[in-house]
Design a protein around this motif. Structure first.
Motif, PDB file in Angstrom:
ATOM      1  N   THR A 201      21.011  10.614  25.580  1.00  0.00           N
ATOM      2  CA  THR A 201      20.288  11.670  24.622  1.00  0.00           C
ATOM      3  C   THR A 201      18.751  11.492  24.931  1.00  0.00           C
ATOM      4  N   CYS A 202      17.992  12.319  24.411  1.00  0.00           N
ATOM      5  CA  CYS A 202      16.410  12.194  24.569  1.00  0.00           C
ATOM      6  C   CYS A 202      15.864  10.851  23.998  1.00  0.00           C
ATOM      7  N   HIS A 203      16.176  10.570  22.999  1.00  0.00           N
ATOM      8  CA  HIS A 203      15.924   9.089  22.279  1.00  0.00           C
ATOM      9  C   HIS A 203      16.699   9.063  21.073  1.00  0.00           C
ATOM     10  N   GLN A 204      17.379  10.029  20.847  1.00  0.00           N
ATOM     11  CA  GLN A 204      18.364   9.836  19.432  1.00  0.00           C
ATOM     12  C   GLN A 204      19.152  11.056  19.216  1.00  0.00           C
ATOM     13  N   ASP A 205      20.327  11.005  18.728  1.00  0.00           N
ATOM     14  CA  ASP A 205      21.035  12.095  18.161  1.00  0.00           C
ATOM     15  C   ASP A 205      20.406  12.886  17.141  1.00  0.00           C
ATOM     16  N   GLY A 206      20.699  13.848  16.593  1.00  0.00           N
ATOM     17  CA  GLY A 206      20.323  14.744  15.406  1.00  0.00           C
ATOM     18  C   GLY A 206      20.570  14.023  14.363  1.00  0.00           C
ATOM     19  N   PRO A 207      19.730  14.409  13.224  1.00  0.00           N
ATOM     20  CA  PRO A 207      20.042  13.628  11.965  1.00  0.00           C
ATOM     21  C   PRO A 207      21.298  13.860  11.271  1.00  0.00           C
ATOM     22  N   SER A 208      21.992  14.794  11.586  1.00  0.00           N
ATOM     23  CA  SER A 208      23.122  15.252  10.820  1.00  0.00           C
ATOM     24  C   SER A 208      24.552  14.772  11.580  1.00  0.00           C
ATOM     25  N   ILE A 209      25.271  13.832  11.094  1.00  0.00           N
ATOM     26  CA  ILE A 209      26.658  13.603  11.433  1.00  0.00           C
ATOM     27  C   ILE A 209      27.565  13.494  10.379  1.00  0.00           C
ATOM     28  N   ARG A 210      28.662  14.816  10.531  1.00  0.00           N
ATOM     29  CA  ARG A 210      29.488  14.968   9.560  1.00  0.00           C
ATOM     30  C   ARG A 210      30.801  14.742   9.879  1.00  0.00           C
ATOM     31  N   PRO A 211      31.248  13.643   8.880  1.00  0.00           N
ATOM     32  CA  PRO A 211      32.984  13.372   9.055  1.00  0.00           C
ATOM     33  C   PRO A 211      33.681  14.514   8.260  1.00  0.00           C
ATOM     34  N   ALA A 212      34.804  14.452   8.558  1.00  0.00           N
ATOM     35  CA  ALA A 212      36.010  15.338   7.693  1.00  0.00           C
ATOM     36  C   ALA A 212      37.254  14.727   7.854  1.00  0.00           C
ATOM     37  N   VAL A 213      38.182  14.383   6.814  1.00  0.00           N
ATOM     38  CA  VAL A 213      39.307  13.617   6.652  1.00  0.00           C
ATOM     39  C   VAL A 213      40.532  14.653   6.417  1.00  0.00           C
ATOM     40  N   HIS A 214      41.563  14.217   7.068  1.00  0.00           N
ATOM     41  CA  HIS A 214      42.783  14.749   6.832  1.00  0.00           C
ATOM     42  C   HIS A 214      43.581  13.987   6.003  1.00  0.00           C
ATOM     43  N   SER A 215      44.687  14.394   5.221  1.00  0.00           N
ATOM     44  CA  SER A 215      45.541  13.251   4.630  1.00  0.00           C
ATOM     45  C   SER A 215      46.532  12.776   5.550  1.00  0.00           C
ATOM     46  N   SER A 216      46.683  13.110   6.757  1.00  0.00           N
ATOM     47  CA  SER A 216      47.544  12.772   7.689  1.00  0.00           C
ATOM     48  C   SER A 216      46.845  11.355   8.500  1.00  0.00           C
ATOM     49  N   GLY A 217      45.584  11.308   8.340  1.00  0.00           N
ATOM     50  CA  GLY A 217      44.985  10.231   9.028  1.00  0.00           C
ATOM     51  C   GLY A 217      44.127  10.498   9.943  1.00  0.00           C
ATOM     52  N   VAL A 218      44.083  12.010  10.347  1.00  0.00           N
ATOM     53  CA  VAL A 218      43.369  12.597  11.250  1.00  0.00           C
ATOM     54  C   VAL A 218      42.028  12.703  10.959  1.00  0.00           C
ATOM     55  N   ILE A 219      40.844  12.217  11.279  1.00  0.00           N
ATOM     56  CA  ILE A 219      39.641  12.175  11.061  1.00  0.00           C
ATOM     57  C   ILE A 219      38.537  12.630  12.169  1.00  0.00           C
TER      58      ILE A 219
END
Length: 616
Positions: free
Chosen positions: A211-229
């Motif tokens: 990276t340049c010196h960091q990643d962007g501020p936005s890190i977004r998770p999403a969850v599926h009921s099967s356990g796929v994240i």
């Protein structure tokens, strides 16, 4: 072979269907927009920006929300908004520790209910010391601060998601500067609901590229009921003026020593680059209207298919050209599986994505319109029935002036809003100018705070004697899309008036009529549906319409609705009753009406009619 009476009865019922079917119409969509500031705070003028919302899936009338809102009692802590009536009314409950950020509130707050536990989780940056806190409450309505599970320094913009699978599982996307240049991280727990602090929450870096010196501020998770994240992040490259949009995935709830490594790109690194090397503006240096831009990102997974995932992001180096993109993968985010842009919105920011239980996609964004000649922020909710946005519906929730009252900073509406789906419904929140003008709300609005929509003035009191300057407020919305299919089955129930029938004054011959409506789900999935009764009256006068009754048919299940049930739903015990049984669903159903009529206790005619579907 049908009898003469049966043929006549069939002609009557089909004629009635043709006569009245056109009066039923397509199922109406329902949209609600509410200014959330309580009446007791009608004199407030703070910047209630950067909002977030969560609906309790176990009890959808319970809703929690956050914004840069201050505690009116100045306790040194911060409130959330709470509703127990589905978002119609709101109050404050002080549950976040710390204040002092923004409008002397809590910074960067997001929250989420788990699926069935009634537990609310939150991730915040404390307003007093900027520490990241992960919080938990078993009763979000109770007074007192939420339990602190994690307290970490050197973090930015936590984003919380949660699910229940045996126990609650929590996922907090965050920019973790303690990891060094590869700062994209997900703090996760496999036992979040009852374990003592830190309740299993531990950080996991998800970027392995330079990276340049960091990643962007936005890190977004999403969850599926099967356990796929899933998790999506900006991999800032070079001199931080370009970025990759990267999607990582884990196939087993994030368990194991190296979570979020299930998805490999062509360079063999974990995380697939949806796009590479797109231009981005530096934060705080580029404005769209009065709003800063630079790190807007969203992700959602289809609850009906863990392999269908949507991503939205914004890029470009200038404010007017800042563009939101939406893409989809139907192969779990694999390299080469991402579509071209499904949506491209110029001069827009703050994308949000959600997918409902029928696979319909909700896409939220805020777009600057009329630049230079009366700047306004339009907040749009776009609904795609097929996921491809081939013929989406576009709801303009608000068209608000880009004027910020006493706030003079570069982030008046905040770096994000959001939309979520619970069942078939979409719920969301956005911030904007609070001028009470119905022309600003094409689908209507309700204000709790004292407001005069004629003079477009806010007031501090019920008597409208002391005006309040405009500022930035949070607005809640709730959208119920109409089901895709409708079935309108004619019913005839009861005994005609013998004298009227003899003189040709009635619509049916002298007899006692019965109707059965049979419903069957031929599919392999559970089919939610809803049913209402629309009655008719003589002489061309429309009848009454009952509220919808929710239904659910498992695979291959069937049910019937008879005259007694029709009368109960219609709340009508007339001697002779006719009208329509209207069933709406996103799933194909078998709908068959069975008609019988008799005289003096003897069956005279019998007929069936398969009810065709109507697309809404």
């Amino acid at each position: 072979m049908k009898s003469i009476q049966s043929v006549a009865f069939q002609w009557v019922t089909r004629s009635l269907i043709l006569l009245f079917a056109g009066t039923i119409g397509a199922g109406a969509q329902s949209i609600t927009v509410v200014n959330m500031v309580p009446q007791s705070l009608s004199n407030e003028t703070v910047r209630d920006a950067e909002p977030n919302i969560s609906v309790n899936p176990a009890s959808p009338q319970q809703i929690a929300a956050s914004a840069f809102t201050t505690d009116p009692a100045a306790s040194g802590n911060s409130p959330i908004y709470v509703s127990t009536d589905g978002g119609q009314t709101w109050n404050l409950n002080v549950v976040f520790p710390g204040a002092g950020c923004g409008s002397t509130a809590t910074c960067d707050a997001t929250l989420r209910f788990a699926d069935t536990s009634n537990v609310l989780y939150a991730g915040i940056l404390r307003g007093d010391n900027q520490d990241l806190n992960i919080l938990r409450s078993g009763n979000f309505l109770a007074p007192g601060l939420m339990t602190t599970l994690v307290d970490r320094t050197n973090e930015d913009q936590p984003w919380v998601e949660a699910a229940t699978a045996g126990t609650d599982r929590g996922y907090v996307g965050n920019n973790d500067f303690s990891l060094g240049a590869d700062s994209a991280s997900v703090i996760l727990s496999a036992d979040a609901a009852t374990a003592p602090p830190p309740a299993g929450f531990a950080p996991h870096g998800i970027d392995t590229r330079a990276t340049c010196h960091q990643d962007g501020p936005s890190i977004r998770p999403a969850v599926h009921s099967s356990g796929v994240i899933y998790a999506v992040y900006f991999g800032w490259r070079g001199t931080c003026s370009t970025t990759d949009v990267v999607v990582a995935r884990d196939d087993n709830w994030g368990s194991g020593a190296t979570p979020f490594t299930s998805l490999l790109d062509t360079d063999t690194n974990p995380g697939v680059r949806v796009v590479s090397g797109v231009s981005i503006p530096p934060l705080n240096a580029t404005l769209l209207g009065t709003q800063r831009v630079g790190s807007q990102l969203a992700i959602a997974v289809d609850p009906t298919d863990s392999q269908t995932v949507y991503v939205a992001w914004a890029d470009s180096t200038t404010g007017p050209n800042y563009t939101v993109h939406v893409r989809r993968s139907k192969l779990g985010g694999a390299a080469g599986s991402w579509s071209a842009d499904l949506q491209t919105i110029v001069s827009a920011t703050n994308p949000g994505l959600a997918v409902n239980a029928q696979g319909k996609v909700g896409f939220l964004f805020q777009k600057l319109v009329n630049p230079g000649s009366g700047d306004h922020w339009e907040t749009h909710l776009v609904i795609s029935k097929d996921g491809s946005f081939s013929s989406p519906s576009d709801l303009v929730l608000a068209r608000l002036p880009d004027q910020n009252g006493g706030y003079g900073g570069v982030n008046p509406i905040g770096d994000y809003d959001n939309v979520i789906a619970v069942g078939s419904d979409f719920y969301g929140i956005f911030s904007g100018n609070n001028t009470p003008d119905l022309a600003n709300f094409p689908n209507g609005v309700t204000y709790q705070r004292f407001a005069d929509f004629t003079s477009h003035t806010l007031f501090a009191d019920a008597g409208h004697t002391t005006s309040t300057p405009v500022s930035i407020d949070p607005f809640f919305f709730h959208f119920t899309p109409p089901p895709a299919l409708q079935y309108a089955a004619k019913f005839v129930c009861g005994r005609t008036n013998e004298e009227e029938a003899e003189h040709g004054q009635g619509m049916a011959a002298d007899a006692t009529y019965f109707t059965l409506i049979n419903l069957h789900n031929p599919g392999d999935k559970t089919a939610p549906a809803r049913m209402k009764i629309a009655t008719t009256k003589p002489n061309g006068v429309p009848g009454n319409i009952s509220p919808f009754l929710p239904l659910s048919l498992n695979s291959d299940q069937a049910m019937e609705v008879d005259c007694a049930q029709i009368r109960k739903l219609a709340n009508d015990n007339s001697r002779f009753l006719e009208g329509f049984v209207i069933v709406e669903s996103d799933f194909n159903l078998d709908d068959v009406a069975v008609y019988t009529a008799g005289h003096e206790g003897k069956l005279q005619t019998f007929d069936t009619e398969r009810v065709p579907e109507r697309k809404q």
